[in-house]
Design a protein around this motif. Structure first.
Motif, short mmCIF file in Angstrom:
data_model
loop_
_atom_site.label_atom_id
_atom_site.label_comp_id
_atom_site.label_asym_id
_atom_site.label_seq_id
_atom_site.Cartn_x
_atom_site.Cartn_y
_atom_site.Cartn_z
N LEU A 129 0.82 -1.20 0.00
CA LEU A 129 0.00 0.00 0.00
C LEU A 129 0.86 1.26 0.00
O LEU A 129 0.56 2.24 -0.67
CB LEU A 129 -0.94 -0.01 1.20
CG LEU A 129 -1.93 1.12 1.30
CD1 LEU A 129 -2.86 1.12 0.10
CD2 LEU A 129 -2.73 1.01 2.58
N TYR A 130 1.97 1.21 0.75
CA TYR A 130 2.87 2.36 0.80
C TYR A 130 3.44 2.66 -0.60
O TYR A 130 3.47 3.80 -1.03
CB TYR A 130 4.00 2.09 1.79
CG TYR A 130 5.02 3.20 1.85
CD1 TYR A 130 4.72 4.38 2.51
CD2 TYR A 130 6.25 3.07 1.25
CE1 TYR A 130 5.64 5.40 2.57
CE2 TYR A 130 7.17 4.08 1.29
CZ TYR A 130 6.87 5.24 1.96
OH TYR A 130 7.78 6.26 2.02
N THR A 148 0.91 4.25 -2.91
CA THR A 148 0.69 5.67 -2.66
C THR A 148 1.86 6.50 -3.16
O THR A 148 1.68 7.61 -3.64
CB THR A 148 0.46 5.95 -1.17
OG1 THR A 148 1.55 5.44 -0.42
CG2 THR A 148 -0.83 5.33 -0.70
N PHE A 204 -2.76 5.11 -5.95
CA PHE A 204 -3.75 5.05 -4.88
C PHE A 204 -4.39 6.43 -4.77
O PHE A 204 -3.84 7.41 -5.24
CB PHE A 204 -3.05 4.65 -3.57
CG PHE A 204 -3.93 3.90 -2.63
CD1 PHE A 204 -4.31 2.60 -2.88
CD2 PHE A 204 -4.39 4.51 -1.47
CE1 PHE A 204 -5.11 1.91 -2.01
CE2 PHE A 204 -5.19 3.82 -0.59
CZ PHE A 204 -5.55 2.52 -0.87
N PHE A 242 -4.82 9.82 0.39
CA PHE A 242 -4.04 8.91 1.23
C PHE A 242 -2.57 9.20 1.02
O PHE A 242 -1.97 8.74 0.07
CB PHE A 242 -4.38 7.47 0.87
CG PHE A 242 -4.02 6.48 1.94
CD1 PHE A 242 -4.87 6.26 2.99
CD2 PHE A 242 -2.83 5.79 1.87
CE1 PHE A 242 -4.54 5.35 3.97
CE2 PHE A 242 -2.50 4.88 2.85
CZ PHE A 242 -3.36 4.66 3.90
N PRO A 266 1.54 9.12 1.55
CA PRO A 266 2.44 7.99 1.83
C PRO A 266 2.89 7.90 3.28
O PRO A 266 3.07 6.82 3.81
CB PRO A 266 3.65 8.27 0.92
CG PRO A 266 3.14 9.15 -0.13
CD PRO A 266 2.03 9.94 0.46
N ILE A 276 1.20 8.50 5.93
CA ILE A 276 0.10 8.16 6.83
C ILE A 276 0.04 6.65 7.06
O ILE A 276 -0.30 6.20 8.15
CB ILE A 276 -1.23 8.68 6.26
CG1 ILE A 276 -1.27 10.19 6.32
CG2 ILE A 276 -2.43 8.09 6.93
CD1 ILE A 276 -1.36 10.76 7.71
N TYR A 277 0.37 5.86 6.05
CA TYR A 277 0.22 4.42 6.17
C TYR A 277 1.05 3.81 7.32
O TYR A 277 0.50 3.02 8.10
CB TYR A 277 0.55 3.72 4.85
CG TYR A 277 0.44 2.23 4.95
CD1 TYR A 277 -0.79 1.62 5.15
CD2 TYR A 277 1.56 1.42 4.90
CE1 TYR A 277 -0.91 0.26 5.28
CE2 TYR A 277 1.46 0.05 5.03
CZ TYR A 277 0.23 -0.52 5.21
OH TYR A 277 0.12 -1.86 5.34
N PRO A 278 2.33 4.14 7.47
CA PRO A 278 3.06 3.57 8.62
C PRO A 278 2.46 3.97 9.96
O PRO A 278 2.43 3.17 10.89
CB PRO A 278 4.48 4.11 8.46
CG PRO A 278 4.60 4.44 7.02
CD PRO A 278 3.23 4.86 6.59
N ILE A 296 -0.75 4.58 10.56
CA ILE A 296 -1.95 3.77 10.73
C ILE A 296 -1.57 2.34 11.13
O ILE A 296 -2.20 1.73 12.01
CB ILE A 296 -2.80 3.78 9.44
CG1 ILE A 296 -3.39 5.16 9.22
CG2 ILE A 296 -3.89 2.73 9.49
CD1 ILE A 296 -4.08 5.33 7.88
N LEU A 297 -0.53 1.80 10.52
CA LEU A 297 -0.09 0.44 10.83
C LEU A 297 0.39 0.33 12.27
O LEU A 297 0.02 -0.61 12.98
CB LEU A 297 1.03 0.03 9.87
CG LEU A 297 1.57 -1.38 10.01
CD1 LEU A 297 0.47 -2.39 9.72
CD2 LEU A 297 2.74 -1.58 9.07
N TYR A 341 -2.62 0.51 14.60
CA TYR A 341 -3.37 -0.74 14.55
C TYR A 341 -2.70 -1.82 15.40
O TYR A 341 -3.36 -2.52 16.18
CB TYR A 341 -3.52 -1.22 13.11
CG TYR A 341 -4.19 -2.56 12.98
CD1 TYR A 341 -5.56 -2.68 13.14
CD2 TYR A 341 -3.46 -3.70 12.70
CE1 TYR A 341 -6.19 -3.91 13.03
CE2 TYR A 341 -4.06 -4.93 12.59
CZ TYR A 341 -5.42 -5.03 12.76
OH TYR A 341 -6.04 -6.24 12.65
#
Length: 138
Positions: free
Chosen positions: A2-3, A6, A11, A15, A17, A19-21, A23-24, A27
């Protein structure tokens, strides 16, 4: 995956790039914190008692956790450097082809806070915890 999607722009644009880490990590921390798994709850209790070493009973498992943390001193510094590197945005300048003024024009290399406070705490705190455990055992 996903990274990289983006970063490549395949993507949705909302969203970002970076932000994904985040969010991970959120989580994973939520799964570790709010899980009802009995072993995970016991492990969390032992890790908490490891950090409270001189005030709680020292068990084999807490000694094992402290030794494990002691072994992770250098990877912890590397992780802190990676967080600093990616949060500072220096990698974006390097990806776009901009030449930095000097070889070490990186805030993670030049920061006095990271050099003299954060990295020594990351390396020294597990050793200090282990030392306090040894004092408690004697």
């Amino acid at each position: 995956l996903l990274y990289f999607k983006t970063v490549l722009g395949t993507f949705p644009q909302w969203f970002k790039p970076g932000i994904y880490p985040l969010i991970l990590v959120c989580y994973i921390l939520s799964k570790l914190t709010f899980s009802s798994n009995p072993f995970l709850m016991y492990t969390t209790k032992v890790v908490a008692s490891t950090f409270a070493a001189p005030f709680t009973e020292v068990s084999f498992f807490s000694i094992f956790i402290a030794d494990w943390l002691t072994s992770l001193g250098r990877p912890g510094v590397d992780l802190a450097y990676g967080v600093c590197y990616f949060s500072s945005g220096v990698f974006l300048a390097e990806e776009s082809g901009e030449v930095l003024a000097t070889t070490f024009a990186n805030p993670c290399h030049e920061s006095e806070v990271s050099k003299y406070i954060i990295y020594p705490i990351i390396c020294g705190l597990p050793l200090w915890i282990r030392f306090l455990q040894c004092l408690k055992r004697t």
